[in-house]
Write an enzyme that holds these catalytic residues in place. Sequence first.
Site, short mmCIF file in Angstrom:
data_model
loop_
_atom_site.label_atom_id
_atom_site.label_comp_id
_atom_site.label_asym_id
_atom_site.label_seq_id
_atom_site.Cartn_x
_atom_site.Cartn_y
_atom_site.Cartn_z
N ALA A 166 10.44 -30.32 -31.31
CA ALA A 166 9.77 -30.64 -30.05
C ALA A 166 10.34 -31.96 -29.51
O ALA A 166 11.09 -32.66 -30.19
CB ALA A 166 8.27 -30.77 -30.25
N GLY A 199 9.50 -27.32 -33.80
CA GLY A 199 9.25 -26.35 -32.75
C GLY A 199 10.34 -25.30 -32.63
O GLY A 199 10.08 -24.17 -32.21
N GLU A 202 7.53 -31.97 -39.54
CA GLU A 202 6.54 -32.77 -38.82
C GLU A 202 5.82 -33.77 -39.72
O GLU A 202 5.40 -34.84 -39.26
CB GLU A 202 5.50 -31.85 -38.15
CG GLU A 202 6.02 -31.06 -36.97
CD GLU A 202 6.63 -29.74 -37.34
OE1 GLU A 202 6.88 -28.92 -36.44
OE2 GLU A 202 6.90 -29.51 -38.56
#
Length: 258
Positions: free
Chosen positions: A65, A108, A131
Amino acid sequence: MANDLVHSRVDGKVGVVALNRPEALNALSFEMLDALGDTLERLDADDAVSVILLHGSDKAFAAGADIKGMADAEPVGWYQRDPLAAWQRVARIRKPIIAAVAGHALGGGCELAMMCDIIIAAENAKFAQPEIKLGIIPGAGGTQRLTRIVGKPLAMDMVLTGRTLSAAEALAAGLVSRVVPAASWLQDAMALAQELAEKRSAVAMRVAKEAVLKAYDSFLSQALRDERDLFYLLCASDDATEGMMAFAEKREPRFVGR
């Protein structure tokens, strides 16, 4: 047709979609996700298209992301705005989507690949949910789809450590459908897309996809909502703010446990 972030064209009965943020290794900003949703929905509604092929570059399908954009956001308000709901536009596409993955599919990017129906991985492809290193968790299906695909032990390993899987490891774990040479990854994926588009019934493929997803998606919708709520909650933590700021500033994060 094209815009700055997502390019698309129709080749025979195949809708070809290219992620186009090379300066950021195709990091998925909210603007890019909106453009991707618009493009996929347009191709899904085009009767001349039977199959959709989604790809990135030689270096990256999508390297996560847009962390810098997330670091500047106001996490407390995310729950009300629900920006990650844009991901569900991809999940609602009825036509088969083939993801052609070379290089990095991280965070992502890995989640986006898992939303597709067939994943063709180049030998140099790498998959991860890193993450945790930023003090957050996957928020677009990474804890849910990944666990359903590879099982709890490997999903826990990837989510808790940020471990990266090679293409060969991803194939062995069932995360990808096929591994192809790095020199011909996009051509091989396109050949498969054209084979399906030319030699398979478009309506049968849509119904077959729906049937498989009925087995796969049992209770997934609620689990995805739970994951999203936990993601938004965690993004309000001091550690999440520190993790994303440290990423943007290219330094090691200093987590404090709150």
